[in-house]
Design a protein around this motif. Structure first.
Motif, PDB file in Angstrom:
ATOM      1  N   GLU A  80      -8.484  -2.191  -0.808  1.00  0.00           N
ATOM      2  CA  GLU A  80      -8.255  -1.609  -2.134  1.00  0.00           C
ATOM      3  C   GLU A  80      -8.695  -2.564  -3.239  1.00  0.00           C
ATOM      4  OE1 GLU A  80      -4.286  -0.140  -2.643  1.00  0.00           O
ATOM      5  OE2 GLU A  80      -4.157   0.429  -0.548  1.00  0.00           O
ATOM      6  N   SER A  91       3.686   2.136  -3.893  1.00  0.00           N
ATOM      7  CA  SER A  91       2.685   1.071  -3.873  1.00  0.00           C
ATOM      8  C   SER A  91       2.774   0.226  -5.135  1.00  0.00           C
ATOM      9  CB  SER A  91       1.280   1.667  -3.740  1.00  0.00           C
ATOM     10  OG  SER A  91       0.992   2.486  -4.867  1.00  0.00           O
ATOM     11  N   ARG A 142       0.816  -1.210   0.000  1.00  0.00           N
ATOM     12  CA  ARG A 142       0.000   0.000   0.000  1.00  0.00           C
ATOM     13  C   ARG A 142       0.854   1.266   0.000  1.00  0.00           C
ATOM     14  NH1 ARG A 142      -3.524  -3.334   3.307  1.00  0.00           N
ATOM     15  NH2 ARG A 142      -5.548  -3.466   2.275  1.00  0.00           N
TER      16      ARG A 142
END
Length: 511
Positions: A401, A356, A342
């Protein structure tokens, strides 16, 4: 007669467990002071050597004396979604673990290196005075001696209550503190750091008291049943392993990984050894890496993640290295795993997404082979584009995500809006406005589950209308503007015009 009484008193002092120290040192403490049968304690604690200080709860009750004469403890550990019951034997001179259930082995190690760490400096036969400047030993080479530490006394509040404590500690790189309550067997709270010379200083161990008391009967927490585990017979030892090294898809970081066994069995575990290295020099570790390990389907849709399985929001390594164990829940065949980075930054805050990216790894579950990993050399001369910014509010609302709703937003942005000049210009202006407040809203969502559900409900219609753009043919700037304005007007109607109309009708009806 007086001489006889004085002599008798002296003999009693020498025969007592602490001798002269106990009689004349009223302002002293030692690890395990006052521990007795029936005492129970509940703590949250962590240690760097166990999942990089991933927090768990450890509750224990002093059942009585073991055959050896040491204390027999009944223990419950709550580690994420797992509950582990067992027993532990600790010494009477110092309450260090000297035996117990095999399933508690890693937690005993944390207990010894954190909760009773001060037993290396003071024990029942050698209590230490709170008024002395030091307790005679250094904690780390080049550091201060352990002992009373400014401000020496401090009133602290933890879940178990408010306590007037003595502060014990030392300085090496930063302040390391342990808060001790006189006549109490274990410290109330502690915060100590890893001895490092460069970079971020990670937490070595941290704990605080949740509850304590004394009871003849086992406390309620011991009624908890252990989470079922796979037997050793079903998961025999396997020394095979697979090693690979590759860049993230963004080219921003190299991951040197090793997993074992080569063919993990359903219901058993995979051991992951991960090194996160800088993209321009694989001999240098990245620090403060926020990441997770997902299992995904053929379309890269997330099925589950290691962090979620363990009851955590994410995985974190301050030193760029990690050792993890992941349960195998997939059937025999090829399973698709993805290491999602991330970003980087201190734990507890949103990471910087500049580094990321995703590394996809296929595993052969049960049997068979997978194609050898492709080793991608680090990119040295050609700069790589910065990964698109994250949808912070949607990610916090839907929990990942890789959630379908978040991926839907990302696909609309990348495959539709950014394909045209007008869409790119719109996204540039939108990002400048959006990222001025979205980190704050995302933090609120993480801290307040009710607010998170409200946000999720509120943005779902918006995501649905935006997805329309994925199903129309946009071949020109004019079409992009037309469809874009249409979607904007549709959302204005849903979020503003329709509610205003309803409010007006209700107001007239009430009149």
């Amino acid at each position: 007669m007086k001489k006889y009484l004085a002599f008798t008193f002296f003999i009693i002092l020498l025969a007592s467990p602490m001798g002269m120290n106990a009689a004349f040192a009223a302002n002293t403490w030692y690890s395990g002071e006052g521990l007795k049968e029936g005492d129970y304690f509940r703590y949250t604690l962590c240690h760097f050597d166990y999942k990089k200080c991933s927090e768990f709860e450890m509750d224990f009750w002093v059942e009585g004396k073991a055959e050896s004469g040491d204390w027999q403890l009944q223990v419950l550990v709550i580690d994420g979604d797992k509950k582990i019951r067992g027993d532990m034997i600790v010494g009477r001179v110092a309450p260090e673990p000297i035996g117990g259930s095999d399933n508690l082995s890693p937690y005993r190690a944390v207990y010894k290196s954190s909760l009773v760490w001060l037993s290396g400096f003071t024990t029942r036969v050698d209590p230490k005075d709170f008024d002395k400047p030091a307790w005679g030993k250094i904690a780390n080479i080049g550091g201060q001696q352990v002992g009373p530490f400014p401000p020496h006394t401090e009133t602290i509040t933890v879940p178990a209550g408010t306590f007037e404590t003595h502060v014990i500690g030392f300085h090496k790189g930063t302040d390391n503190k342990i808060w001790v309550w006189d006549n109490f067997p274990f410290p109330i709270k502690a915060l100590a750091f890893v001895d490092v010379t460069t970079g971020t200083i990670p937490v070595e161990y941290e704990f605080e008291l949740l509850e304590y008391g004394n009871t003849v009967n086992p406390p309620d927490f011991l009624e908890t049943v252990s989470t079922p585990t796979t037997t050793q017979k079903e998961c025999p030892p396997d020394s095979t392993f697979v090693r690979g090294k590759s860049n993230l898809d963004s080219g921003k970081m190299i991951i040197d990984y090793r997993y074992a066994p080569e063919n993990p069995k359903p219901g058993c575990t995979i051991q992951w050894n991960l090194d996160f290295n800088k993209s321009f020099d694989e001999t240098q570790f990245e620090s403060d890496v926020h990441y997770d390990i997902f299992v995904v389907d053929e379309d890269d849709k997330a099925l589950r993640s290691l962090a979620t399985d363990e009851g955590r929001t994410h995985l974190f390594t301050p030193d760029g290295k990690d050792l993890l164990f992941m349960d195998v829940k997939e059937p025999k065949g090829i399973a698709h795993y993805a290491i999602l980075v991330r970003g980087t930054g201190p734990d507890g805050v949103d990471p910087n997404p500049e580094k990321s990216g995703i590394l996809r790894i296929d595993l052969a579950i049960g049997e068979g082979k997978v194609p050898p990993p492709v080793v991608t050399p680090p990119k040295e001369t050609t700069p790589t584009p910065t990964p698109p910014k994250q949808c912070l509010i949607a990610t916090a609302a839907f929990g990942s995500e890789l959630a379908p709703q978040v991926q839907q937003l990302r696909e609309t942005r990348d495959n539709v809006l950014l394909k045209t000049q007008s869409g790119t210009a719109f996204m540039a202006a939108f990002n400048e406005f959006y990222y001025s407040f979205s980190p704050t809203v995302a933090d609120w969502e993480k801290q307040n589950p009710v607010f998170r559900e409200v946000v999720k409900t509120t943005i779902t219609p918006l995501i649905t209308t935006l997805s329309i753009l994925n199903y129309v043919n946009i071949d020109s700037e004019t079409e992009m503007l037309g469809y874009g304005i249409g979607v904007i007007l549709l959302n204005i109607g849903m979020y503003f015009v329709a509610p205003a109309f309803v409010i007006m009708r209700l107001t007239r009806h009430n009149k």
